[in-house]
Design a protein around this motif. Sequence first.
Motif, PDB file in Angstrom:
ATOM      1  N   THR A   1       0.848  -1.186   0.000  1.00  0.00           N
ATOM      2  CA  THR A   1       0.000   0.000   0.000  1.00  0.00           C
ATOM      3  C   THR A   1       0.888   1.242   0.000  1.00  0.00           C
ATOM      4  O   THR A   1       1.809   1.349   0.817  1.00  0.00           O
ATOM      5  CB  THR A   1      -0.934   0.000   1.227  1.00  0.00           C
ATOM      6  OG1 THR A   1      -1.837  -1.098   1.093  1.00  0.00           O
ATOM      7  CG2 THR A   1      -1.744   1.288   1.325  1.00  0.00           C
ATOM      8  N   VAL A   2       0.656   2.139  -0.962  1.00  0.00           N
ATOM      9  CA  VAL A   2       1.427   3.379  -1.049  1.00  0.00           C
ATOM     10  C   VAL A   2       0.469   4.562  -0.969  1.00  0.00           C
ATOM     11  O   VAL A   2      -0.518   4.625  -1.694  1.00  0.00           O
ATOM     12  CB  VAL A   2       2.233   3.465  -2.368  1.00  0.00           C
ATOM     13  CG1 VAL A   2       3.138   4.694  -2.358  1.00  0.00           C
ATOM     14  CG2 VAL A   2       3.039   2.201  -2.612  1.00  0.00           C
ATOM     15  N   VAL A   3       0.780   5.460  -0.050  1.00  0.00           N
ATOM     16  CA  VAL A   3      -0.090   6.614   0.183  1.00  0.00           C
ATOM     17  C   VAL A   3       0.690   7.897  -0.108  1.00  0.00           C
ATOM     18  O   VAL A   3       1.866   8.009   0.263  1.00  0.00           O
ATOM     19  CB  VAL A   3      -0.557   6.637   1.664  1.00  0.00           C
ATOM     20  CG1 VAL A   3      -1.467   7.826   1.930  1.00  0.00           C
ATOM     21  CG2 VAL A   3      -1.256   5.337   2.031  1.00  0.00           C
ATOM     22  N   TYR A   4       0.056   8.834  -0.806  1.00  0.00           N
ATOM     23  CA  TYR A   4       0.626  10.185  -0.923  1.00  0.00           C
ATOM     24  C   TYR A   4       0.060  10.984   0.230  1.00  0.00           C
ATOM     25  O   TYR A   4      -1.144  11.230   0.300  1.00  0.00           O
ATOM     26  CB  TYR A   4       0.262  10.830  -2.264  1.00  0.00           C
ATOM     27  CG  TYR A   4       1.003  10.207  -3.428  1.00  0.00           C
ATOM     28  CD1 TYR A   4       2.308  10.589  -3.732  1.00  0.00           C
ATOM     29  CD2 TYR A   4       0.406   9.224  -4.209  1.00  0.00           C
ATOM     30  CE1 TYR A   4       3.004  10.010  -4.791  1.00  0.00           C
ATOM     31  CE2 TYR A   4       1.100   8.636  -5.270  1.00  0.00           C
ATOM     32  CZ  TYR A   4       2.395   9.040  -5.548  1.00  0.00           C
ATOM     33  OH  TYR A   4       3.076   8.461  -6.588  1.00  0.00           O
ATOM     34  N   GLU A   5       0.940  11.362   1.145  1.00  0.00           N
ATOM     35  CA  GLU A   5       0.509  12.072   2.349  1.00  0.00           C
ATOM     36  C   GLU A   5       0.341  13.553   2.060  1.00  0.00           C
ATOM     37  O   GLU A   5       1.098  14.380   2.537  1.00  0.00           O
ATOM     38  CB  GLU A   5       1.531  11.867   3.478  1.00  0.00           C
ATOM     39  CG  GLU A   5       1.786  10.425   3.843  1.00  0.00           C
ATOM     40  CD  GLU A   5       0.669   9.817   4.714  1.00  0.00           C
ATOM     41  OE1 GLU A   5      -0.377  10.488   4.905  1.00  0.00           O
ATOM     42  OE2 GLU A   5       0.854   8.687   5.185  1.00  0.00           O
ATOM     43  N   THR A   6      -0.625  13.870   1.252  1.00  0.00           N
ATOM     44  CA  THR A   6      -0.917  15.264   0.948  1.00  0.00           C
ATOM     45  C   THR A   6      -2.061  15.721   1.855  1.00  0.00           C
ATOM     46  O   THR A   6      -2.533  14.957   2.692  1.00  0.00           O
ATOM     47  CB  THR A   6      -1.305  15.405  -0.532  1.00  0.00           C
ATOM     48  OG1 THR A   6      -2.182  14.332  -0.876  1.00  0.00           O
ATOM     49  CG2 THR A   6      -0.088  15.313  -1.427  1.00  0.00           C
TER      50      THR A   6
END
Length: 302
Positions: free
Chosen positions: A27-32
Amino acid sequence: MTATKPEPRPDAPEADTRPVLTVENLTVVYETDEPVTAVRGADLTLHRGEILGLAGESGCGKTTLAYAINRLHRPPARIASGGITFHDRSGDDVDILALADAELRSFRWDKLSMVFQGAMNALNPVTTVKAQLRDTLLAHRPGMSRKAIRERSEDVLRRVGVDPRRLGSYPHELSGGMRQRVMIAMAMLLEPQIMVMDEPTTALDVVVQRDILREIVRLRDELDFAVVFITHDLPLLLEISDRIAVMLDGEIVELDSARRLYRDARHPYTRKLLGSFPSLSGSRGAFIRDGAAPTDTTEEQA
Ligand SMILES: Nc1ncnc2c1ncn2[C@@H]1O[C@H](COP(=O)(O)OP(=O)(O)OP(=O)(O)O)[C@@H](O)[C@H]1O
Ligand SMILES: [Mg+2]
């Protein structure tokens, strides 16, 4: 079809199902401000020497997944969970996510290389092809002789169909197709076991694209590296891939042999993707690659 594999590899079974890379529950999340989960719980096994196509619409997470596999993701991207394991030819398993920076630098290019989306513009404009190949070689093989560097550089260019006399050229002196071939040569330079290619030919005209794809399949047959080939062009993937993974909103919703996917897609989204290409209903199916003999369906589970 067997036409692209005139001589089966002597000591390998038709479909080698030993894994060279395993992605588990990634799981890859863009922490925007509004976090985006670009890859959700992806599971993927890449077999030794296979061409695995990764298809899906723009924004579904293909590049994010490719970057994570190479550990090239940068903040705001963060791997929230999961694992990526490289299974070396030597028998060693490498936890890619646990590599220290120095280990990672020697791992990349050497074991696993990447051709980036829009890569034909990624060559350094102010140095010659020769210097760029040499720098990559020397970074990984510091003791390499000048003669060996020259020979290896000429050899990779020849393999991708570029005249070795082009070694002295600057990128702007090459056509787009040639630049892309040079990028592929660069990715092959250290004989990696895996090449991840993100839309490597999308910017090229159809004829050049076909030539390069044929070249990639031939090189794979010759040199036996595995390829993750990313594109939104599913018909193209059907022609060159052994297996295809279909991605939708960060999830891999289907993964199967090209032939089975073409004939018997299970996920509605895959069927929709297939249905949106009218050309697939015609002669196109005749080109679909399949490790098994055309009449044999028992091997397709592999
Ligand atoms: N740097 C970033 N910051 C925030 N969100 C991002 C960033 N890069 C990508 N995303 C988001 O992550 C999702 C997946 O993007 P990604 O580039 O991986 O898709 P893709 O399948 O490669 O698309 P394409 O076919 O257009 O190349 C998209 O929703 C995108 O907007
Ligand atoms: Mg992309």
